[in-house]
Design a protein around this motif. Structure first.
Motif, PDB file in Angstrom:
ATOM      1  N   MET A 220       0.837  -1.200   0.000  1.00  0.00           N
ATOM      2  CA  MET A 220       0.000   0.000   0.000  1.00  0.00           C
ATOM      3  C   MET A 220       0.874   1.253   0.000  1.00  0.00           C
ATOM      4  N   LEU A 221       0.434   2.254  -0.751  1.00  0.00           N
ATOM      5  CA  LEU A 221       1.074   3.565  -0.734  1.00  0.00           C
ATOM      6  C   LEU A 221       0.354   4.414   0.304  1.00  0.00           C
ATOM      7  N   GLU A 222       1.098   4.966   1.250  1.00  0.00           N
ATOM      8  CA  GLU A 222       0.531   5.780   2.316  1.00  0.00           C
ATOM      9  C   GLU A 222       1.190   7.157   2.325  1.00  0.00           C
ATOM     10  N   VAL A 223       0.376   8.173   2.158  1.00  0.00           N
ATOM     11  CA  VAL A 223       0.845   9.556   2.164  1.00  0.00           C
ATOM     12  C   VAL A 223       0.189  10.259   3.353  1.00  0.00           C
ATOM     13  N   GLN A 224       1.006  10.825   4.227  1.00  0.00           N
ATOM     14  CA  GLN A 224       0.485  11.440   5.435  1.00  0.00           C
ATOM     15  C   GLN A 224       0.987  12.877   5.570  1.00  0.00           C
ATOM     16  N   GLN A 225       0.045  13.808   5.537  1.00  0.00           N
ATOM     17  CA  GLN A 225       0.313  15.221   5.814  1.00  0.00           C
ATOM     18  C   GLN A 225       1.438  15.786   4.940  1.00  0.00           C
ATOM     19  N   LEU A 226       1.462  15.404   3.681  1.00  0.00           N
ATOM     20  CA  LEU A 226       2.523  15.856   2.781  1.00  0.00           C
ATOM     21  C   LEU A 226       2.344  17.338   2.456  1.00  0.00           C
ATOM     22  N   ALA A 227       3.414  18.103   2.648  1.00  0.00           N
ATOM     23  CA  ALA A 227       3.373  19.545   2.403  1.00  0.00           C
ATOM     24  C   ALA A 227       4.601  19.970   1.621  1.00  0.00           C
ATOM     25  N   VAL A 228       4.415  20.957   0.740  1.00  0.00           N
ATOM     26  CA  VAL A 228       5.509  21.515  -0.054  1.00  0.00           C
ATOM     27  C   VAL A 228       5.361  23.031  -0.053  1.00  0.00           C
ATOM     28  N   ASN A 229       6.463  23.730   0.186  1.00  0.00           N
ATOM     29  CA  ASN A 229       6.466  25.190   0.123  1.00  0.00           C
ATOM     30  C   ASN A 229       7.614  25.652  -0.763  1.00  0.00           C
ATOM     31  N   TYR A 230       7.319  26.574  -1.675  1.00  0.00           N
ATOM     32  CA  TYR A 230       8.326  27.168  -2.535  1.00  0.00           C
ATOM     33  C   TYR A 230       8.583  28.598  -2.062  1.00  0.00           C
ATOM     34  N   ARG A 231       9.643  28.788  -1.305  1.00  0.00           N
ATOM     35  CA  ARG A 231      10.017  30.129  -0.843  1.00  0.00           C
ATOM     36  C   ARG A 231       8.831  30.851  -0.215  1.00  0.00           C
ATOM     37  N   GLY A 232       8.143  30.133   0.643  1.00  0.00           N
ATOM     38  CA  GLY A 232       7.024  30.714   1.344  1.00  0.00           C
ATOM     39  C   GLY A 232       5.683  30.592   0.641  1.00  0.00           C
ATOM     40  N   VAL A 233       5.686  30.078  -0.587  1.00  0.00           N
ATOM     41  CA  VAL A 233       4.434  29.888  -1.327  1.00  0.00           C
ATOM     42  C   VAL A 233       4.008  28.430  -1.188  1.00  0.00           C
ATOM     43  N   CYS A 234       2.760  28.216  -0.828  1.00  0.00           N
ATOM     44  CA  CYS A 234       2.265  26.861  -0.598  1.00  0.00           C
ATOM     45  C   CYS A 234       2.076  26.120  -1.911  1.00  0.00           C
ATOM     46  N   GLY A 235       2.734  24.955  -2.037  1.00  0.00           N
ATOM     47  CA  GLY A 235       2.507  24.090  -3.191  1.00  0.00           C
ATOM     48  C   GLY A 235       1.558  22.962  -2.865  1.00  0.00           C
ATOM     49  N   LEU A 236       1.708  22.393  -1.671  1.00  0.00           N
ATOM     50  CA  LEU A 236       0.803  21.372  -1.147  1.00  0.00           C
ATOM     51  C   LEU A 236       0.605  21.646   0.332  1.00  0.00           C
ATOM     52  N   ASP A 237      -0.613  21.414   0.794  1.00  0.00           N
ATOM     53  CA  ASP A 237      -0.928  21.693   2.187  1.00  0.00           C
ATOM     54  C   ASP A 237      -1.509  20.446   2.855  1.00  0.00           C
ATOM     55  N   SER A 238      -0.666  19.711   3.564  1.00  0.00           N
ATOM     56  CA  SER A 238      -1.090  18.582   4.408  1.00  0.00           C
ATOM     57  C   SER A 238      -1.993  17.602   3.662  1.00  0.00           C
ATOM     58  N   VAL A 239      -1.479  17.056   2.584  1.00  0.00           N
ATOM     59  CA  VAL A 239      -2.233  16.100   1.762  1.00  0.00           C
ATOM     60  C   VAL A 239      -2.021  14.687   2.292  1.00  0.00           C
ATOM     61  N   SER A 240      -3.113  13.968   2.546  1.00  0.00           N
ATOM     62  CA  SER A 240      -3.043  12.598   3.059  1.00  0.00           C
ATOM     63  C   SER A 240      -3.988  11.697   2.258  1.00  0.00           C
ATOM     64  N   PHE A 241      -3.510  10.519   1.897  1.00  0.00           N
ATOM     65  CA  PHE A 241      -4.352   9.517   1.241  1.00  0.00           C
ATOM     66  C   PHE A 241      -3.610   8.191   1.227  1.00  0.00           C
ATOM     67  N   GLN A 242      -4.327   7.132   0.930  1.00  0.00           N
ATOM     68  CA  GLN A 242      -3.756   5.803   0.784  1.00  0.00           C
ATOM     69  C   GLN A 242      -4.237   5.194  -0.526  1.00  0.00           C
ATOM     70  N   VAL A 243      -3.381   4.392  -1.146  1.00  0.00           N
ATOM     71  CA  VAL A 243      -3.752   3.690  -2.373  1.00  0.00           C
ATOM     72  C   VAL A 243      -3.379   2.219  -2.225  1.00  0.00           C
ATOM     73  N   SER A 244      -4.330   1.348  -2.456  1.00  0.00           N
ATOM     74  CA  SER A 244      -4.097  -0.089  -2.351  1.00  0.00           C
ATOM     75  C   SER A 244      -3.651  -0.663  -3.689  1.00  0.00           C
ATOM     76  N   PRO A 245      -2.989  -1.816  -3.686  1.00  0.00           N
ATOM     77  CA  PRO A 245      -2.606  -2.472  -4.937  1.00  0.00           C
ATOM     78  C   PRO A 245      -3.825  -2.724  -5.834  1.00  0.00           C
ATOM     79  N   GLY A 246      -3.615  -2.564  -7.131  1.00  0.00           N
ATOM     80  CA  GLY A 246      -4.686  -2.796  -8.076  1.00  0.00           C
ATOM     81  C   GLY A 246      -5.621  -1.625  -8.259  1.00  0.00           C
ATOM     82  N   GLN A 247      -5.186  -0.420  -7.863  1.00  0.00           N
ATOM     83  CA  GLN A 247      -6.023   0.760  -8.038  1.00  0.00           C
ATOM     84  C   GLN A 247      -5.411   1.723  -9.052  1.00  0.00           C
TER      85      GLN A 247
END
Length: 248
Positions: free
Chosen positions: A1-28
């Protein structure tokens, strides 16, 4: 399973991603949609560590994904590839086997058979000696799909795979995606494509820096979710166009 928890990205103070969380199971087969600048490409790159995350974790099979990138096949947007680079179709696809064979070793028979099979699957074995810059957009995309197949990965990430391709290439890609899904692979693809093709996906992630909705296409593509993602108020012509392109 792919598990993404609270993923965030900032470019020099600009928000690219804000606390993204999800899971993906095999075969999806999961589509990532959202307006321009929503962070779709950023999400795929952040999963791989190609852009630095300011927070969060990404695990695959309970281990950090960045420690097992050999299990990932990534196809970037066509605009990010140097099509003038003097390399043949065969050599592009063979690059998928260099991790196994080594950079300075001549590919063995097994590697050549894998590359040949991948080119045949996407119906371009006759182009193996052509340079990639001489190909059409659809043919170029098939080359990189063949490279992903030759890598024999478990997790496939595609960034705008349908952009600038012909109908035949799109059909081949969808067939390959279905085959990979049936083999228990995980597939994530960002897309601007709307309409009934979205119904071929198991799930959609509707993104605009943060994750607005996650579920089946029918669950995600609601008027309220679209309004939140695209900023068009209910009754706005833009909103009506978005609804019509999916539901009609």
């Amino acid at each position: 399973m792919l598990e993404v928890q609270q993923l965030a990205v900032n470019y020099r103070g600009v928000c690219g991603l804000d606390s993204v969380s999800f899971q993906v199971s095999p075969g999806q087969l999961v589509g990532i949609i959202g307006p321009n600048g929503a962070g779709k490409s950023t999400l795929l790159k952040a999963l791989l560590g190609l852009v630095p995350a300011s927070g969060g974790v990404v695990h695959y099979c309970t281990c950090p994904l960045h420690q097992q990138l050999e299990r990932v096949a990534y196809i970037p947007q066509r605009s990010q590839i140097d099509w003038d680079y003097p390399i043949t179709v065969w050599n592009v696809v063979m690059m998928a086997r260099t991790r196994q064979s080594g950079w300075f070793r001549t590919p063995g028979r097994a590697a050549k058979e894998i590359v040949k099979a991948a080119l045949e699957r996407v119906e371009i074995p006759n182009l193996c000696d052509r340079r990639i810059g001489e190909l059409s957009g659809g043919q170029q995309q098939r080359v990189f799909l063949a490279r992903a197949l030759a890598q024999q990965a478990d997790l496939f990430l595609f960034d705008e795979p349908f952009t600038g391709v012909d109908k035949k290439t799109e059909a081949i890609m969808l067939e390959v995606f279905e085959e990979l899904r049936s083999q228990g692979k995980i597939l994530l693809l960002s897309t601007h494509e709307w309409g009934q093709s979205l119904n071929q996906l198991d799930r959609l992630l509707l993104l605009n820096q943060c994750l607005i909705a996650d579920g089946s296409p029918q669950q995600v593509m609601t008027p309220e979710n679209l309004r939140q993602a695209y900023g068009a108020p209910l009754g706005n012509p833009l909103h009506q166009d978005l609804e019509t392109s999916f539901f009609c």
